[in-house]
Design a protein around this motif. Structure first.
Motif, PDB file in Angstrom:
ATOM      1  N   THR A  96       0.846  -1.185   0.000  1.00 45.93           N
ATOM      2  CA  THR A  96       0.000   0.000   0.000  1.00 45.93           C
ATOM      3  C   THR A  96       0.883   1.237   0.000  1.00 45.93           C
ATOM      4  O   THR A  96       2.088   1.169   0.255  1.00 45.93           O
ATOM      5  CB  THR A  96      -0.911   0.027   1.239  1.00 45.93           C
ATOM      6  OG1 THR A  96      -0.089   0.202   2.401  1.00 45.93           O
ATOM      7  CG2 THR A  96      -1.719  -1.255   1.369  1.00 45.93           C
ATOM      8  N   ALA A  97       0.283   2.368  -0.249  1.00 45.24           N
ATOM      9  CA  ALA A  97       1.040   3.623  -0.276  1.00 45.24           C
ATOM     10  C   ALA A  97       1.486   4.061   1.108  1.00 45.24           C
ATOM     11  O   ALA A  97       2.319   4.956   1.249  1.00 45.24           O
ATOM     12  CB  ALA A  97       0.184   4.724  -0.916  1.00 45.24           C
ATOM     13  N   MET A  98       0.959   3.418   2.155  1.00 43.99           N
ATOM     14  CA  MET A  98       1.236   3.845   3.518  1.00 43.99           C
ATOM     15  C   MET A  98       2.599   3.402   4.029  1.00 43.99           C
ATOM     16  O   MET A  98       3.088   3.911   5.028  1.00 43.99           O
ATOM     17  CB  MET A  98       0.156   3.289   4.460  1.00 43.99           C
ATOM     18  CG  MET A  98      -1.237   3.821   4.199  1.00 43.99           C
ATOM     19  SD  MET A  98      -1.396   5.566   4.627  1.00 43.99           S
ATOM     20  CE  MET A  98      -1.160   5.496   6.397  1.00 43.99           C
ATOM     21  N   ALA A 124      -3.590  -6.303   4.449  1.00 45.15           N
ATOM     22  CA  ALA A 124      -3.993  -5.573   3.254  1.00 45.15           C
ATOM     23  C   ALA A 124      -4.476  -6.561   2.202  1.00 45.15           C
ATOM     24  O   ALA A 124      -4.102  -7.739   2.216  1.00 45.15           O
ATOM     25  CB  ALA A 124      -2.820  -4.763   2.714  1.00 45.15           C
ATOM     26  N   PRO A 125      -5.322  -6.126   1.278  1.00 47.03           N
ATOM     27  CA  PRO A 125      -5.747  -7.029   0.199  1.00 47.03           C
ATOM     28  C   PRO A 125      -4.577  -7.397  -0.697  1.00 47.03           C
ATOM     29  O   PRO A 125      -3.635  -6.615  -0.864  1.00 47.03           O
ATOM     30  CB  PRO A 125      -6.795  -6.213  -0.553  1.00 47.03           C
ATOM     31  CG  PRO A 125      -6.473  -4.794  -0.235  1.00 47.03           C
ATOM     32  CD  PRO A 125      -5.927  -4.791   1.156  1.00 47.03           C
ATOM     33  N   ASP A 126      -4.643  -8.612  -1.225  1.00 47.13           N
ATOM     34  CA  ASP A 126      -3.572  -9.048  -2.116  1.00 47.13           C
ATOM     35  C   ASP A 126      -3.901  -8.695  -3.563  1.00 47.13           C
ATOM     36  O   ASP A 126      -5.064  -8.568  -3.943  1.00 47.13           O
ATOM     37  CB  ASP A 126      -3.348 -10.555  -1.998  1.00 47.13           C
ATOM     38  CG  ASP A 126      -4.623 -11.347  -2.280  1.00 47.13           C
ATOM     39  OD1 ASP A 126      -4.879 -11.689  -3.440  1.00 47.13           O
ATOM     40  OD2 ASP A 126      -5.362 -11.617  -1.312  1.00 47.13           O
ATOM     41  N   SER A 127      -2.864  -8.521  -4.335  1.00 48.58           N
ATOM     42  CA  SER A 127      -2.994  -8.316  -5.771  1.00 48.58           C
ATOM     43  C   SER A 127      -2.092  -9.337  -6.455  1.00 48.58           C
ATOM     44  O   SER A 127      -0.863  -9.287  -6.289  1.00 48.58           O
ATOM     45  CB  SER A 127      -2.576  -6.899  -6.163  1.00 48.58           C
ATOM     46  OG  SER A 127      -2.532  -6.773  -7.574  1.00 48.58           O
ATOM     47  N   ASP A 130      -8.344  -1.242   2.196  1.00 50.10           N
ATOM     48  CA  ASP A 130      -9.509  -2.093   2.443  1.00 50.10           C
ATOM     49  C   ASP A 130      -9.057  -3.322   3.221  1.00 50.10           C
ATOM     50  O   ASP A 130      -8.566  -4.291   2.652  1.00 50.10           O
ATOM     51  CB  ASP A 130     -10.158  -2.492   1.114  1.00 50.10           C
ATOM     52  CG  ASP A 130     -11.514  -3.160   1.325  1.00 50.10           C
ATOM     53  OD1 ASP A 130     -11.814  -3.551   2.472  1.00 50.10           O
ATOM     54  OD2 ASP A 130     -12.261  -3.294   0.344  1.00 50.10           O
ATOM     55  N   TRP A 131      -9.187  -3.258   4.546  1.00 53.97           N
ATOM     56  CA  TRP A 131      -8.736  -4.350   5.403  1.00 53.97           C
ATOM     57  C   TRP A 131      -9.725  -5.508   5.449  1.00 53.97           C
ATOM     58  O   TRP A 131      -9.434  -6.552   6.043  1.00 53.97           O
ATOM     59  CB  TRP A 131      -8.528  -3.832   6.832  1.00 53.97           C
ATOM     60  CG  TRP A 131      -7.501  -2.760   6.954  1.00 53.97           C
ATOM     61  CD1 TRP A 131      -7.715  -1.437   7.211  1.00 53.97           C
ATOM     62  CD2 TRP A 131      -6.075  -2.910   6.857  1.00 53.97           C
ATOM     63  NE1 TRP A 131      -6.527  -0.749   7.271  1.00 53.97           N
ATOM     64  CE2 TRP A 131      -5.498  -1.632   7.067  1.00 53.97           C
ATOM     65  CE3 TRP A 131      -5.224  -3.990   6.608  1.00 53.97           C
ATOM     66  CZ2 TRP A 131      -4.123  -1.415   7.039  1.00 53.97           C
ATOM     67  CZ3 TRP A 131      -3.865  -3.771   6.583  1.00 53.97           C
ATOM     68  CH2 TRP A 131      -3.322  -2.512   6.796  1.00 53.97           C
ATOM     69  N   ARG A 132     -10.876  -5.363   4.820  1.00 51.27           N
ATOM     70  CA  ARG A 132     -11.926  -6.379   4.935  1.00 51.27           C
ATOM     71  C   ARG A 132     -11.578  -7.636   4.149  1.00 51.27           C
ATOM     72  O   ARG A 132     -11.075  -7.568   3.037  1.00 51.27           O
ATOM     73  CB  ARG A 132     -13.250  -5.827   4.426  1.00 51.27           C
ATOM     74  CG  ARG A 132     -13.742  -4.592   5.176  1.00 51.27           C
ATOM     75  CD  ARG A 132     -14.933  -3.981   4.477  1.00 51.27           C
ATOM     76  NE  ARG A 132     -14.598  -3.599   3.097  1.00 51.27           N
ATOM     77  CZ  ARG A 132     -15.488  -3.233   2.175  1.00 51.27           C
ATOM     78  NH1 ARG A 132     -16.777  -3.192   2.505  1.00 51.27           N
ATOM     79  NH2 ARG A 132     -15.106  -2.892   0.969  1.00 51.27           N
ATOM     80  N   LEU A 133     -11.915  -8.773   4.721  1.00 56.96           N
ATOM     81  CA  LEU A 133     -11.741 -10.028   3.994  1.00 56.96           C
ATOM     82  C   LEU A 133     -12.759 -10.174   2.873  1.00 56.96           C
ATOM     83  O   LEU A 133     -12.652 -11.076   2.054  1.00 56.96           O
ATOM     84  CB  LEU A 133     -11.858 -11.214   4.949  1.00 56.96           C
ATOM     85  CG  LEU A 133     -10.551 -11.645   5.614  1.00 56.96           C
ATOM     86  CD1 LEU A 133     -10.831 -12.627   6.748  1.00 56.96           C
ATOM     87  CD2 LEU A 133      -9.615 -12.279   4.594  1.00 56.96           C
ATOM     88  N   THR A 134     -13.738  -9.306   2.814  1.00 54.92           N
ATOM     89  CA  THR A 134     -14.745  -9.376   1.761  1.00 54.92           C
ATOM     90  C   THR A 134     -14.336  -8.653   0.495  1.00 54.92           C
ATOM     91  O   THR A 134     -15.120  -8.545  -0.441  1.00 54.92           O
ATOM     92  CB  THR A 134     -16.076  -8.773   2.245  1.00 54.92           C
ATOM     93  OG1 THR A 134     -15.801  -7.547   2.926  1.00 54.92           O
ATOM     94  CG2 THR A 134     -16.765  -9.715   3.204  1.00 54.92           C
TER      95      THR A 134
END
Length: 362
Positions: free
Chosen positions: A233-235, A276-279, A345-349
């Motif tokens: 992430t950018a953070m 974090a979400p994966d890409s 977007d920390w959500r698992l959804t």
């Protein structure tokens, strides 16, 4: 009403059979004698999540086919000064625990310009009227649900009015400890059944290790860590990190062994945790997570007895499963996912596979 499966969140299924349970969905049943409690050593690990609000959480419960066993919310001294009775009602209805981050500051103002909330002033009694009123309300709800209060959390970071710094006049760990002990004494006098949770960040940006802020076992009911896999992430420039990278389960100097050393026989767990979400493109040739490390994960992913496939390392879903396995095996009493959108977007959804994990049954 969605059935209440006896698994930790029904969510991270076979790896956690026998972990905590999460009752009913939006139309939840009344509290039962086995209502969630982190102080009950005979119960399995409790798993819950922090949602944007109660309406969002109820919708997530319906989508996941399970109920949140540890509700989580946030209040400050100015913008949200009252005890959150709506969350206590929701916890009571589900037989769930309620975890409240109780933060001495004003959310709507710059964190570095609020000297009126300095720990030394709270320790001196300047906020006793507010503390007493809030704790009195909390005491009225301890028969309805276990009330767990994260007072002034992540003190080892450097971004809040109760954090320490290096500038002249900055807060010191000793002042934080004095504040904490003062609040704990009030809690014991007014609401002794409330669980006061001492809660540092895994690796804070402040100048002192989290042990410097520990007020002593006699002033702590339970302990917790916060920590995140920030990914690409950018953070942050940290890159993708495994649960062991984030919490140091297997290192004597890692955050988890250090916290456990302070905890002794007291319950401990994870108050905010997420990946974090994966890409997938991040881990392909040319992606930021490829290189020698990415190649190795794909070719030799084994890290027995935990990560055994590449997906266990470099997906949000796999990361969350491995975190729960390691937490359970380390003796954690609870894990509460930061299941919301903030820095990312920390959500698992956020992906189909993540939603599949949360919605799965045994």
């Amino acid at each position: 009403m969605v059935p209440r499966p006896r698994l930790a969140l029904a969510l991270l299924a076979s790896a956690l059979i026998g972990a905590g349970v999460l009752a009913g969905a939006a139309a939840a049943p009344a509290a039962t004698p086995d209502a969630a409690s982190i102080r009950d050593a005979d119960t399995a690990m409790i798993v819950g999540w922090a949602s944007h609000d109660l309406t969002t959480m109820a919708a997530e419960e319906t989508a996941f086919g399970t109920t949140n066993d540890m509700l989580s919310t946030y209040v400050d001294f100015v913008q949200s000064p009252d005890f959150p009775h709506d969350y206590a009602d929701a916890a009571e209805a589900r037989g769930a625990a309620l975890m409240i981050a109780w933060e001495p500051w004003d959310w709507n103002r710059p964190a570095d310009d609020q000297p009126e909330f300095a720990p030394r002033l709270i320790a001196a009694g300047d906020y006793d009227a507010h503390l007493t009123e809030w704790l009195t309300d909390a005491a009225q709800r301890t028969d309805d649900a276990e009330i767990i209060v994260r007072f002034a959390p992540e003190m080892d970071d450097s971004t809040r009015p109760w954090s320490s710094g290096t500038a002249p006049g900055a807060n010191t760990p000793a002042e934080y400890i004095a504040m904490w002990r003062h609040v704990y004494d009030l809690k014991q006098a007014i609401a002794p059944e409330v669980v006061l949770l001492w809660n540092p960040l895994n690796f804070g940006a402040g100048p002192y290790p989290f042990e410097s802020y520990f007020p002593g076992s006699a002033y702590v009911d339970a302990l917790a860590l916060d920590g995140f896999n920030w990914g690409y992430t950018a953070m942050t420039q940290a890159g993708w990190q495994s649960p062991d990278d984030v919490f140091g389960f297997s290192s004597p100097t890692g955050p988890v062994p250090r916290l456990k050393a302070l905890a002794g026989s007291k319950p401990w767990g994870f108050a905010e945790v997420a990946s974090a979400p994966d890409s997938p493109s991040d881990f392909q040739p040319g992606g930021p997570g490829y290189g020698a490390w990415g190649s190795w994960v794909y070719q030799w992913p084994e890290n027995a007895p935990y990560e055994t496939t590449a997906d266990d390392w470099i997906t949000q879903e796999g990361w969350s499963r491995m975190l729960l396995e390691r937490a359970r095996d380390s003796g954690a009493s609870f894990v509460d996912f930061f299941h919301t959108v903030k820095e990312t977007d920390w959500r698992l959804t956020d992906t189909a596979i993540g939603q599949g994990v949360l919605a799965s049954g045994s």
